[in-house]
Motif scaffolding. Structure first.
Motif, PDB file in Angstrom:
ATOM      1  N   LEU A  59      43.354   3.488 -16.810  1.00  0.00           N
ATOM      2  CA  LEU A  59      42.743   2.993 -15.570  1.00  0.00           C
ATOM      3  C   LEU A  59      41.569   3.871 -15.149  1.00  0.00           C
ATOM      4  CD1 LEU A  59      45.900   1.965 -13.515  1.00  0.00           C
ATOM      5  CD2 LEU A  59      44.466   0.531 -14.973  1.00  0.00           C
ATOM      6  N   GLU A  60      41.713   5.170 -15.284  1.00  0.00           N
ATOM      7  CA  GLU A  60      40.637   6.093 -14.927  1.00  0.00           C
ATOM      8  C   GLU A  60      39.437   5.929 -15.862  1.00  0.00           C
ATOM      9  OE1 GLU A  60      39.760  10.875 -14.395  1.00  0.00           O
ATOM     10  OE2 GLU A  60      41.829  10.186 -14.559  1.00  0.00           O
ATOM     11  N   VAL A  61      39.709   5.697 -17.141  1.00  0.00           N
ATOM     12  CA  VAL A  61      38.631   5.493 -18.115  1.00  0.00           C
ATOM     13  C   VAL A  61      37.824   4.253 -17.743  1.00  0.00           C
ATOM     14  CG1 VAL A  61      38.125   4.967 -20.538  1.00  0.00           C
ATOM     15  CG2 VAL A  61      39.893   6.650 -19.975  1.00  0.00           C
ATOM     16  N   ILE A  62      38.520   3.154 -17.459  1.00  0.00           N
ATOM     17  CA  ILE A  62      37.845   1.913 -17.089  1.00  0.00           C
ATOM     18  C   ILE A  62      37.044   2.111 -15.799  1.00  0.00           C
ATOM     19  CG2 ILE A  62      38.165  -0.505 -16.422  1.00  0.00           C
ATOM     20  CD1 ILE A  62      40.751  -0.422 -18.219  1.00  0.00           C
ATOM     21  N   ALA A  63      37.644   2.798 -14.830  1.00  0.00           N
ATOM     22  CA  ALA A  63      36.942   3.078 -13.571  1.00  0.00           C
ATOM     23  C   ALA A  63      35.635   3.816 -13.831  1.00  0.00           C
ATOM     24  CB  ALA A  63      37.843   3.881 -12.635  1.00  0.00           C
ATOM     25  N   ASN A  64      35.679   4.797 -14.716  1.00  0.00           N
ATOM     26  CA  ASN A  64      34.457   5.542 -15.039  1.00  0.00           C
ATOM     27  C   ASN A  64      33.412   4.643 -15.677  1.00  0.00           C
ATOM     28  OD1 ASN A  64      35.220   8.099 -14.092  1.00  0.00           O
ATOM     29  ND2 ASN A  64      36.340   8.537 -15.967  1.00  0.00           N
ATOM     30  N   PHE A  65      33.843   3.743 -16.561  1.00  0.00           N
ATOM     31  CA  PHE A  65      32.909   2.842 -17.235  1.00  0.00           C
ATOM     32  C   PHE A  65      32.223   1.885 -16.270  1.00  0.00           C
ATOM     33  CE2 PHE A  65      35.347   3.092 -21.518  1.00  0.00           C
ATOM     34  CZ  PHE A  65      34.653   4.244 -21.864  1.00  0.00           C
ATOM     35  N   VAL A  66      32.935   1.434 -15.229  1.00  0.00           N
ATOM     36  CA  VAL A  66      32.359   0.466 -14.295  1.00  0.00           C
ATOM     37  C   VAL A  66      31.810   1.124 -13.030  1.00  0.00           C
ATOM     38  CG1 VAL A  66      33.743  -1.458 -15.154  1.00  0.00           C
ATOM     39  CG2 VAL A  66      34.572  -0.130 -13.209  1.00  0.00           C
ATOM     40  N   GLY A  67      31.836   2.450 -12.983  1.00  0.00           N
ATOM     41  CA  GLY A  67      31.253   3.170 -11.855  1.00  0.00           C
ATOM     42  C   GLY A  67      32.048   3.069 -10.573  1.00  0.00           C
ATOM     43  N   GLN A  68      33.365   2.946 -10.677  1.00  0.00           N
ATOM     44  CA  GLN A  68      34.225   2.900  -9.499  1.00  0.00           C
ATOM     45  C   GLN A  68      35.118   4.134  -9.500  1.00  0.00           C
ATOM     46  OE1 GLN A  68      36.291  -0.833  -9.102  1.00  0.00           O
ATOM     47  NE2 GLN A  68      34.434  -2.025  -9.427  1.00  0.00           N
ATOM     48  N   SER A  69      35.555   4.532  -8.320  1.00  0.00           N
ATOM     49  CA  SER A  69      36.398   5.723  -8.240  1.00  0.00           C
ATOM     50  C   SER A  69      37.839   5.426  -8.656  1.00  0.00           C
ATOM     51  CB  SER A  69      36.369   6.311  -6.830  1.00  0.00           C
ATOM     52  OG  SER A  69      36.812   5.350  -5.895  1.00  0.00           O
ATOM     53  N   ILE A  70      38.254   4.180  -8.501  1.00  0.00           N
ATOM     54  CA  ILE A  70      39.633   3.816  -8.841  1.00  0.00           C
ATOM     55  C   ILE A  70      39.688   2.345  -9.268  1.00  0.00           C
ATOM     56  CG2 ILE A  70      40.246   3.180  -6.472  1.00  0.00           C
ATOM     57  CD1 ILE A  70      43.021   4.425  -7.030  1.00  0.00           C
ATOM     58  N   ILE A  71      40.586   2.065 -10.192  1.00  0.00           N
ATOM     59  CA  ILE A  71      40.885   0.694 -10.609  1.00  0.00           C
ATOM     60  C   ILE A  71      42.336   0.437 -10.227  1.00  0.00           C
ATOM     61  CG2 ILE A  71      41.245  -0.843 -12.596  1.00  0.00           C
ATOM     62  CD1 ILE A  71      38.302  -0.288 -12.023  1.00  0.00           C
ATOM     63  N   ARG A  72      42.581  -0.626  -9.505  1.00  0.00           N
ATOM     64  CA  ARG A  72      43.950  -1.001  -9.138  1.00  0.00           C
ATOM     65  C   ARG A  72      44.559  -1.828 -10.273  1.00  0.00           C
ATOM     66  NH1 ARG A  72      40.928  -2.851  -5.323  1.00  0.00           N
ATOM     67  NH2 ARG A  72      41.745  -4.975  -5.510  1.00  0.00           N
ATOM     68  N   PRO A  73      45.829  -1.641 -10.576  1.00  0.00           N
ATOM     69  CA  PRO A  73      46.464  -2.362 -11.686  1.00  0.00           C
ATOM     70  C   PRO A  73      46.292  -3.877 -11.621  1.00  0.00           C
ATOM     71  CG  PRO A  73      47.919  -0.647 -10.905  1.00  0.00           C
ATOM     72  CD  PRO A  73      46.759  -0.702  -9.950  1.00  0.00           C
ATOM     73  N   GLU A  74      46.374  -4.441 -10.429  1.00  0.00           N
ATOM     74  CA  GLU A  74      46.275  -5.900 -10.316  1.00  0.00           C
ATOM     75  C   GLU A  74      44.903  -6.435 -10.727  1.00  0.00           C
ATOM     76  OE1 GLU A  74      45.963  -4.219  -6.075  1.00  0.00           O
ATOM     77  OE2 GLU A  74      47.160  -3.847  -7.867  1.00  0.00           O
ATOM     78  N   GLN A  75      43.884  -5.589 -10.723  1.00  0.00           N
ATOM     79  CA  GLN A  75      42.560  -6.020 -11.158  1.00  0.00           C
ATOM     80  C   GLN A  75      42.533  -6.368 -12.645  1.00  0.00           C
ATOM     81  OE1 GLN A  75      40.606  -2.472  -9.256  1.00  0.00           O
ATOM     82  NE2 GLN A  75      39.038  -4.018  -8.804  1.00  0.00           N
ATOM     83  N   LEU A  76      43.399  -5.756 -13.436  1.00  0.00           N
ATOM     84  CA  LEU A  76      43.436  -6.017 -14.874  1.00  0.00           C
ATOM     85  C   LEU A  76      44.325  -7.213 -15.228  1.00  0.00           C
ATOM     86  CD1 LEU A  76      43.511  -2.395 -16.245  1.00  0.00           C
ATOM     87  CD2 LEU A  76      41.582  -3.969 -16.127  1.00  0.00           C
ATOM     88  N   ARG A  77      45.091  -7.714 -14.258  1.00  0.00           N
ATOM     89  CA  ARG A  77      45.892  -8.932 -14.435  1.00  0.00           C
ATOM     90  C   ARG A  77      46.982  -8.780 -15.499  1.00  0.00           C
ATOM     91  NH1 ARG A  77      44.334 -12.320 -11.141  1.00  0.00           N
ATOM     92  NH2 ARG A  77      45.327 -14.128 -12.076  1.00  0.00           N
ATOM     93  N   ARG A  78      47.529  -7.587 -15.639  1.00  0.00           N
ATOM     94  CA  ARG A  78      48.633  -7.342 -16.564  1.00  0.00           C
ATOM     95  C   ARG A  78      49.938  -7.362 -15.783  1.00  0.00           C
ATOM     96  NH1 ARG A  78      44.637  -8.338 -19.121  1.00  0.00           N
ATOM     97  NH2 ARG A  78      43.743  -7.041 -20.740  1.00  0.00           N
ATOM     98  N   ASN A  79      51.056  -7.504 -16.507  1.00  0.00           N
ATOM     99  CA  ASN A  79      52.363  -7.534 -15.854  1.00  0.00           C
ATOM    100  C   ASN A  79      52.939  -6.154 -15.588  1.00  0.00           C
ATOM    101  OD1 ASN A  79      52.751 -10.152 -18.027  1.00  0.00           O
ATOM    102  ND2 ASN A  79      52.924 -10.518 -15.836  1.00  0.00           N
ATOM    103  N   ALA A  80      52.617  -5.188 -16.451  1.00  0.00           N
ATOM    104  CA  ALA A  80      53.226  -3.865 -16.299  1.00  0.00           C
ATOM    105  C   ALA A  80      52.220  -2.775 -16.630  1.00  0.00           C
ATOM    106  CB  ALA A  80      54.437  -3.740 -17.217  1.00  0.00           C
ATOM    107  N   VAL A  81      52.319  -1.683 -15.885  1.00  0.00           N
ATOM    108  CA  VAL A  81      51.531  -0.485 -16.166  1.00  0.00           C
ATOM    109  C   VAL A  81      52.511   0.590 -16.607  1.00  0.00           C
ATOM    110  CG1 VAL A  81      49.956   1.248 -15.244  1.00  0.00           C
ATOM    111  CG2 VAL A  81      49.772  -1.127 -14.466  1.00  0.00           C
ATOM    112  N   VAL A  82      52.211   1.197 -17.760  1.00  0.00           N
ATOM    113  CA  VAL A  82      53.084   2.193 -18.373  1.00  0.00           C
ATOM    114  C   VAL A  82      52.365   3.524 -18.425  1.00  0.00           C
ATOM    115  CG1 VAL A  82      54.305   2.806 -20.504  1.00  0.00           C
ATOM    116  CG2 VAL A  82      54.196   0.423 -19.776  1.00  0.00           C
TER     117      VAL A  82
END
Length: 160
Positions: A59-82
């Protein structure tokens, strides 16, 4: 290649109750090989993609790529975060989440919705970090906090 360092843990669960609808955070959900996740929009639609899982550490890697400080799990539309175990190592393996056994069926590639969610380049920001898909091998309930571990795939040889 057959061993993994330790186990992981479920740190977030979500359901997609309707097509293109918001993701609903859950404390647990009931699953079965026949129907998938009870209450999920994709319930009973695909045996190969009954549950989607994404790596918390990505999540932190993706946030860095899109220039956001945080990515919330629901934004990725997955069922589970591990967290704590490399999900890509489970992409073609049997593994257990709590008491439920799953079979990794492959990588969970991003969809065009990532452009809507993160803007131009969102699809490529998630590429390689979208997690995995799995089918459900045993019925049960998956809970927030459940352990994620590889199922020992070596079968015992019967003694004659």
């Amino acid at each position: 290649m057959d061993s993994l360092p330790g186990t992981g843990r479920i740190v977030w669960l979500g359901l997609r109750t309707q097509k293109r609808g918001a993701i609903t955070h859950a404390q647990s959900f009931v699953v079965s090989p026949e129907d998938g996740i009870d209450g999920d929009h994709y319930q009973a639609r695909s045996r190969k993609r009954q549950i989607t899982l994404v790596q918390s550490e990505h999540l932190e890697v993706i946030a860095n790529f899109v220039g956001q400080s945080i990515i919330r799990p629901e934004q990725l539309r997955r069922n589970a975060v591990v967290s704590g175990i490399n999900l890509l190592a489970l992409a073609k393996r049997r593994f257990r989440v709590g008491t439920v056994e799953l079979q990794g069926t492959g990588h969970c590639h991003p969809c065009s919705r990532m452009e809507e969610t993160f803007g131009a380049g969102g699809y490529n920001a998630v590429r390689g970090h979208g997690g995995i898909t799995a089918r459900i091998l045993s019925a049960g309930t998956i809970h927030l906090g459940d352990q994620v571990a590889v199922v020992n795939e070596v079968q015992a040889v019967p003694v004659s």
